[in-house]
Motif scaffolding. Structure first.
Motif, PDB file in Angstrom:
ATOM      1  N   VAL A  98     136.933   2.034   0.279  1.00 50.54           N
ATOM      2  CA  VAL A  98     137.087   0.694  -0.563  1.00 50.54           C
ATOM      3  C   VAL A  98     135.604   0.688  -0.817  1.00 50.54           C
ATOM      4  N   GLU A  99     134.746   0.754  -0.365  1.00 50.73           N
ATOM      5  CA  GLU A  99     133.075   0.549  -0.438  1.00 50.73           C
ATOM      6  C   GLU A  99     132.341   1.759  -1.131  1.00 50.73           C
ATOM      7  N   VAL A 100     133.151   2.593  -1.520  1.00 55.81           N
ATOM      8  CA  VAL A 100     132.554   3.476  -2.314  1.00 55.81           C
ATOM      9  C   VAL A 100     132.773   2.697  -3.601  1.00 55.81           C
ATOM     10  N   LEU A 101     131.644   3.274  -4.304  1.00 56.60           N
ATOM     11  CA  LEU A 101     131.171   3.201  -5.611  1.00 56.60           C
ATOM     12  C   LEU A 101     131.050   3.975  -6.618  1.00 56.60           C
ATOM     13  N   ALA A 102     130.665   4.808  -6.055  1.00 57.04           N
ATOM     14  CA  ALA A 102     130.344   6.294  -7.126  1.00 57.04           C
ATOM     15  C   ALA A 102     129.888   7.764  -6.253  1.00 57.04           C
ATOM     16  N   VAL A 103     130.727   8.798  -6.119  1.00 57.68           N
ATOM     17  CA  VAL A 103     130.150  10.270  -5.509  1.00 57.68           C
ATOM     18  C   VAL A 103     130.701  11.367  -6.483  1.00 57.68           C
ATOM     19  N   PHE A 104     129.327  12.279  -5.701  1.00 54.29           N
ATOM     20  CA  PHE A 104     128.293  13.585  -7.234  1.00 54.29           C
ATOM     21  C   PHE A 104     128.957  14.551  -5.939  1.00 54.29           C
ATOM     22  N   GLY A 105     129.038  15.201  -6.491  1.00 58.22           N
ATOM     23  CA  GLY A 105     128.773  16.762  -5.452  1.00 58.22           C
ATOM     24  C   GLY A 105     127.956  17.664  -6.383  1.00 58.22           C
ATOM     25  N   TYR A 106     126.511  18.154  -5.989  1.00 64.04           N
ATOM     26  CA  TYR A 106     125.857  19.068  -6.707  1.00 64.04           C
ATOM     27  C   TYR A 106     125.676  20.112  -6.127  1.00 64.04           C
ATOM     28  N   LEU A 107     125.586  21.238  -6.958  1.00 65.91           N
ATOM     29  CA  LEU A 107     124.489  22.209  -5.919  1.00 65.91           C
ATOM     30  C   LEU A 107     123.108  22.292  -6.341  1.00 65.91           C
ATOM     31  N   ASN A 108     122.665  23.049  -5.237  1.00 67.50           N
ATOM     32  CA  ASN A 108     121.106  23.300  -5.406  1.00 67.50           C
ATOM     33  C   ASN A 108     120.375  23.405  -6.829  1.00 67.50           C
ATOM     34  N   GLU A 109     121.470  23.649  -8.155  1.00 66.00           N
ATOM     35  CA  GLU A 109     120.345  23.988  -9.139  1.00 66.00           C
ATOM     36  C   GLU A 109     120.227  22.548 -10.372  1.00 66.00           C
ATOM     37  N   GLU A 110     121.319  22.033  -9.934  1.00 63.45           N
ATOM     38  CA  GLU A 110     121.546  20.821 -10.347  1.00 63.45           C
ATOM     39  C   GLU A 110     120.563  19.373  -9.744  1.00 63.45           C
ATOM     40  N   ILE A 111     119.815  19.363  -9.371  1.00 67.48           N
ATOM     41  CA  ILE A 111     119.432  18.497  -8.116  1.00 67.48           C
ATOM     42  C   ILE A 111     117.888  19.179  -8.261  1.00 67.48           C
ATOM     43  N   ALA A 112     117.170  17.656  -8.064  1.00 67.09           N
ATOM     44  CA  ALA A 112     115.488  17.900  -7.629  1.00 67.09           C
ATOM     45  C   ALA A 112     115.303  17.029  -6.153  1.00 67.09           C
ATOM     46  N   TYR A 113     114.597  18.224  -5.152  1.00 70.97           N
ATOM     47  CA  TYR A 113     114.999  17.162  -3.843  1.00 70.97           C
ATOM     48  C   TYR A 113     114.115  17.682  -3.213  1.00 70.97           C
ATOM     49  N   ASN A 114     113.735  17.254  -1.840  1.00 68.42           N
ATOM     50  CA  ASN A 114     112.695  17.378  -0.822  1.00 68.42           C
ATOM     51  C   ASN A 114     112.708  16.952  -0.105  1.00 68.42           C
ATOM     52  N   GLU A 115     112.252  17.502   1.127  1.00 67.39           N
ATOM     53  CA  GLU A 115     112.660  16.656   2.821  1.00 67.39           C
ATOM     54  C   GLU A 115     110.682  16.583   3.117  1.00 67.39           C
ATOM     55  N   ILE A 116     111.160  15.534   4.007  1.00 69.76           N
ATOM     56  CA  ILE A 116     109.391  15.551   4.762  1.00 69.76           C
ATOM     57  C   ILE A 116     109.528  16.040   5.863  1.00 69.76           C
ATOM     58  N   ALA A 117     108.112  15.927   6.798  1.00 67.05           N
ATOM     59  CA  ALA A 117     108.876  17.241   8.112  1.00 67.05           C
ATOM     60  C   ALA A 117     107.136  16.383   8.044  1.00 67.05           C
ATOM     61  N   LEU A 118     107.048  15.997   9.818  1.00 68.58           N
ATOM     62  CA  LEU A 118     106.274  15.635  10.902  1.00 68.58           C
ATOM     63  C   LEU A 118     105.646  16.687  11.634  1.00 68.58           C
ATOM     64  N   PHE A 119     104.319  17.246  12.071  1.00 65.26           N
ATOM     65  CA  PHE A 119     103.833  18.252  12.881  1.00 65.26           C
ATOM     66  C   PHE A 119     103.197  17.171  13.701  1.00 65.26           C
ATOM     67  N   LYS A 120     103.177  17.240  15.144  1.00 66.35           N
ATOM     68  CA  LYS A 120     101.791  17.001  16.080  1.00 66.35           C
ATOM     69  C   LYS A 120     101.432  18.120  16.344  1.00 66.35           C
ATOM     70  N   ILE A 121     100.105  18.384  15.860  1.00 61.80           N
ATOM     71  CA  ILE A 121      99.565  20.047  16.342  1.00 61.80           C
ATOM     72  C   ILE A 121      98.013  19.592  17.971  1.00 61.80           C
TER      73      ILE A 121
END
Length: 177
Positions: A70-93
């Motif tokens: 009920v609370e879902v307004l829209a849903v989309f499924g994508y393959l990697n080539e259809e989106i721009a994406y990134n992650e972030i990582a932190l390293f304590k060295i």
């Protein structure tokens, strides 16, 4: 196995995360990463869910099932080539006295990573990029004694020229913009 990114736009309500994740559990689909945040529209949240699955049909059924919440307004499924994406990582060295020093020029110029906190005994380095880029940097920095490592889930936007507003139901949404 194919990687799919499922973007779910929802009302910002309590318990919704459970309703959505249980749909994955029922189908025995493991969530590789999950990121949730409010969008540019006040009261509208965006779930970015990454899964790996070998059946496109199963993923399409899952997307249709998520749309029924009920609370879902829209849903989309994508393959990697259809989106721009990134992650972030932190390293304590660790940076103990007498140890081989970090080559900060290589960290910055080659790996596009940045020191975000400097202490006498350690540094915290931030790296953004794809999962592969983050793990390439992980392998580079590994000999320097990684004290802690944390990686976010994927954040992604569609490469489509449409905006979020075009997919939301007719309503007056307050904007942060």
């Amino acid at each position: 196995m194919t990687t799919y990114t499922i973007c779910v736009f929802t009302e910002n309500t309590i318990g919704l995360l459970n309703k959505i994740t249980i749909l994955f559990t029922r189908r025995r689909i493991n969530i590789e990463s999950l990121t949730v945040s409010e969008t540019e529209r006040k009261g509208v949240s965006r779930f970015t869910i990454v899964i790996r699955h070998d059946s496109r049909e199963t993923v399409e059924k899952l997307v249709r099932q998520i749309r029924k919440v009920v609370e879902v307004l829209a849903v989309f499924g994508y393959l990697n080539e259809e989106i721009a994406y990134n992650e972030i990582a932190l390293f304590k060295i660790a940076t103990p006295a007498g140890a081989k020093p970090l080559d900060i020029e290589t960290v910055n110029k080659v790996y596009k990573a940045w020191v975000v906190y400097w202490h006498l005994d350690y540094v915290v380095i931030e790296k953004t990029g794809t999962e592969e880029e983050i793990f390439d940097f992980f392998n580079y920095i590994k000999p320097h004694n990684i004290l802690e490592f944390v990686r976010s889930g994927r954040v992604a936007v569609s490469k489509s020229p449409q905006s979020l507003v075009e997919y939301l139901p007719e309503a007056e949404w307050e904007s942060y913009l």
